[in-house]
Design a protein around this motif. Sequence first.
Motif, PDB file in Angstrom:
ATOM      1  N   MET A   1     -16.151  -3.164  13.851  1.00 33.02           N
ATOM      2  CA  MET A   1     -15.489  -3.871  13.010  1.00 33.02           C
ATOM      3  C   MET A   1     -14.961  -2.963  11.790  1.00 33.02           C
ATOM      4  SD  MET A   1     -16.335  -7.555  10.884  1.00 33.02           S
ATOM      5  CE  MET A   1     -17.914  -6.740  10.124  1.00 33.02           C
ATOM      6  N   ALA A   2     -13.722  -2.759  11.547  1.00 32.37           N
ATOM      7  CA  ALA A   2     -13.129  -1.764  10.450  1.00 32.37           C
ATOM      8  C   ALA A   2     -13.174  -2.507   9.199  1.00 32.37           C
ATOM      9  CB  ALA A   2     -11.982  -1.429  10.609  1.00 32.37           C
ATOM     10  N   LEU A   3     -13.942  -2.319   8.179  1.00 34.74           N
ATOM     11  CA  LEU A   3     -14.052  -2.878   6.852  1.00 34.74           C
ATOM     12  C   LEU A   3     -13.114  -2.461   5.982  1.00 34.74           C
ATOM     13  CD1 LEU A   3     -17.782  -3.462   6.439  1.00 34.74           C
ATOM     14  CD2 LEU A   3     -16.142  -5.233   7.242  1.00 34.74           C
ATOM     15  N   LYS A   4     -12.186  -3.151   5.266  1.00 35.11           N
ATOM     16  CA  LYS A   4     -11.195  -2.715   4.157  1.00 35.11           C
ATOM     17  C   LYS A   4     -11.479  -3.208   2.946  1.00 35.11           C
ATOM     18  CE  LYS A   4      -7.615  -1.025   6.820  1.00 35.11           C
ATOM     19  NZ  LYS A   4      -5.975  -1.182   6.888  1.00 35.11           N
ATOM     20  N   ILE A   5     -11.189  -2.594   1.829  1.00 36.48           N
ATOM     21  CA  ILE A   5     -11.455  -3.263   0.485  1.00 36.48           C
ATOM     22  C   ILE A   5      -9.934  -3.424   0.034  1.00 36.48           C
ATOM     23  CG2 ILE A   5     -12.083  -2.736  -1.880  1.00 36.48           C
ATOM     24  CD1 ILE A   5     -14.465  -1.211  -0.827  1.00 36.48           C
ATOM     25  N   ARG A   6      -9.467  -4.674  -0.238  1.00 31.30           N
ATOM     26  CA  ARG A   6      -8.119  -4.973  -0.552  1.00 31.30           C
ATOM     27  C   ARG A   6      -8.001  -6.115  -1.421  1.00 31.30           C
ATOM     28  NH1 ARG A   6      -6.643  -6.988   5.692  1.00 31.30           N
ATOM     29  NH2 ARG A   6      -7.860  -9.008   5.539  1.00 31.30           N
ATOM     30  N   LEU A   7      -6.902  -6.247  -1.736  1.00 32.99           N
ATOM     31  CA  LEU A   7      -6.276  -7.275  -2.900  1.00 32.99           C
ATOM     32  C   LEU A   7      -6.166  -8.431  -2.090  1.00 32.99           C
ATOM     33  CD1 LEU A   7      -4.332  -5.362  -5.507  1.00 32.99           C
ATOM     34  CD2 LEU A   7      -6.700  -6.280  -5.473  1.00 32.99           C
ATOM     35  N   ARG A   8      -6.584  -9.711  -2.622  1.00 32.10           N
ATOM     36  CA  ARG A   8      -6.195 -11.018  -1.948  1.00 32.10           C
ATOM     37  C   ARG A   8      -5.708 -11.727  -2.970  1.00 32.10           C
ATOM     38  NH1 ARG A   8      -9.286 -16.200  -1.564  1.00 32.10           N
ATOM     39  NH2 ARG A   8      -8.992 -16.869   0.572  1.00 32.10           N
ATOM     40  N   GLN A   9      -4.177 -12.446  -2.833  1.00 23.46           N
ATOM     41  CA  GLN A   9      -3.682 -13.115  -3.404  1.00 23.46           C
ATOM     42  C   GLN A   9      -4.276 -14.583  -3.826  1.00 23.46           C
ATOM     43  OE1 GLN A   9       0.582 -13.663  -2.604  1.00 23.46           O
ATOM     44  NE2 GLN A   9       1.153 -11.531  -3.069  1.00 23.46           N
TER      45      GLN A   9
ATOM     46  N   GLY B   1     -18.783   3.159   4.813  1.00 19.29           N
ATOM     47  CA  GLY B   1     -17.684   3.297   5.558  1.00 19.29           C
ATOM     48  C   GLY B   1     -16.282   2.302   5.213  1.00 19.29           C
ATOM     49  N   ALA B   2     -16.484   1.773   4.314  1.00 12.08           N
ATOM     50  CA  ALA B   2     -15.258   0.736   4.092  1.00 12.08           C
ATOM     51  C   ALA B   2     -14.175   1.712   3.337  1.00 12.08           C
ATOM     52  CB  ALA B   2     -15.732  -0.190   2.883  1.00 12.08           C
ATOM     53  N   VAL B   3     -12.835   1.441   3.838  1.00 12.70           N
ATOM     54  CA  VAL B   3     -11.667   2.055   3.353  1.00 12.70           C
ATOM     55  C   VAL B   3     -10.704   1.392   2.152  1.00 12.70           C
ATOM     56  CG1 VAL B   3      -9.432   2.989   4.274  1.00 12.70           C
ATOM     57  CG2 VAL B   3     -11.609   3.023   5.677  1.00 12.70           C
ATOM     58  N   LEU B   4     -10.522   1.925   1.331  1.00 12.14           N
ATOM     59  CA  LEU B   4      -9.641   1.411   0.268  1.00 12.14           C
ATOM     60  C   LEU B   4      -8.098   1.192   0.800  1.00 12.14           C
ATOM     61  CD1 LEU B   4     -11.152   2.978  -2.900  1.00 12.14           C
ATOM     62  CD2 LEU B   4     -10.948   0.419  -2.511  1.00 12.14           C
ATOM     63  N   THR B   5      -7.417  -0.034   0.510  1.00  9.14           N
ATOM     64  CA  THR B   5      -5.937   0.119   0.792  1.00  9.14           C
ATOM     65  C   THR B   5      -5.363   0.910  -0.427  1.00  9.14           C
ATOM     66  OG1 THR B   5      -5.570  -1.918  -0.415  1.00  9.14           O
ATOM     67  CG2 THR B   5      -6.161  -2.098   2.027  1.00  9.14           C
ATOM     68  N   GLU B   6      -4.249   1.102  -0.181  1.00 12.07           N
ATOM     69  CA  GLU B   6      -3.380   1.917  -1.316  1.00 12.07           C
ATOM     70  C   GLU B   6      -3.398   1.290  -2.658  1.00 12.07           C
ATOM     71  OE1 GLU B   6       1.323   3.286  -1.949  1.00 12.07           O
ATOM     72  OE2 GLU B   6       0.539   3.293   0.123  1.00 12.07           O
ATOM     73  N   ASN B   7      -2.985  -0.115  -2.621  1.00 12.83           N
ATOM     74  CA  ASN B   7      -3.071  -0.932  -3.965  1.00 12.83           C
ATOM     75  C   ASN B   7      -4.613  -1.121  -4.571  1.00 12.83           C
ATOM     76  OD1 ASN B   7      -0.274  -1.359  -3.936  1.00 12.83           O
ATOM     77  ND2 ASN B   7      -0.430  -3.173  -2.756  1.00 12.83           N
ATOM     78  N   ALA B   8      -5.364  -1.099  -3.697  1.00 11.10           N
ATOM     79  CA  ALA B   8      -6.721  -1.363  -4.167  1.00 11.10           C
ATOM     80  C   ALA B   8      -7.394   0.129  -4.726  1.00 11.10           C
ATOM     81  CB  ALA B   8      -7.975  -1.948  -3.174  1.00 11.10           C
ATOM     82  N   ARG B   9      -6.785   1.074  -4.025  1.00 12.72           N
ATOM     83  CA  ARG B   9      -7.209   2.370  -4.562  1.00 12.72           C
ATOM     84  C   ARG B   9      -6.776   2.658  -5.940  1.00 12.72           C
ATOM     85  NH1 ARG B   9      -8.465   7.731  -2.423  1.00 12.72           N
ATOM     86  NH2 ARG B   9      -8.896   6.768  -0.618  1.00 12.72           N
TER      87      ARG B   9
END
Length: 106
Positions: free
Chosen positions: A1-9, A63-71
């Motif tokens: 399972m690939a985890l991402k830290i991202r923005l949720r509207q 190991g979670a990855v930040l998306t561009e906007n979250a970064r």
Amino acid sequence: MALKIRLRQMGRANKRCFRLVLADSRLPRDGKYLEKLGAYDPHVDGENVTMNHERLTHWLDNGAVLTENARSLVAKAAPEVYRNLVNREIAKKAKEKAKRKARKSK
């Protein structure tokens, strides 16, 4: 399972606010998430970002990855967490470069 830290509207039309969440990369943008890590409201003057630095660091270490906007949001709101992340990435690249150089010299 690939985890991402991202923005949720969240919110209504023309009055959007966002949550910084940890989610599986295969799930939709506004779908289920595992953990809420922060919030961002662009309509509030002053302090418009809240973040749980400890949990953010924990998930980045695991190991979670930040998306561009979250970064970009993390870089502004939590510079020490972002600095540690960038230093870790630089160290990883240097280690890979040294490994390639060692293989090439053999």
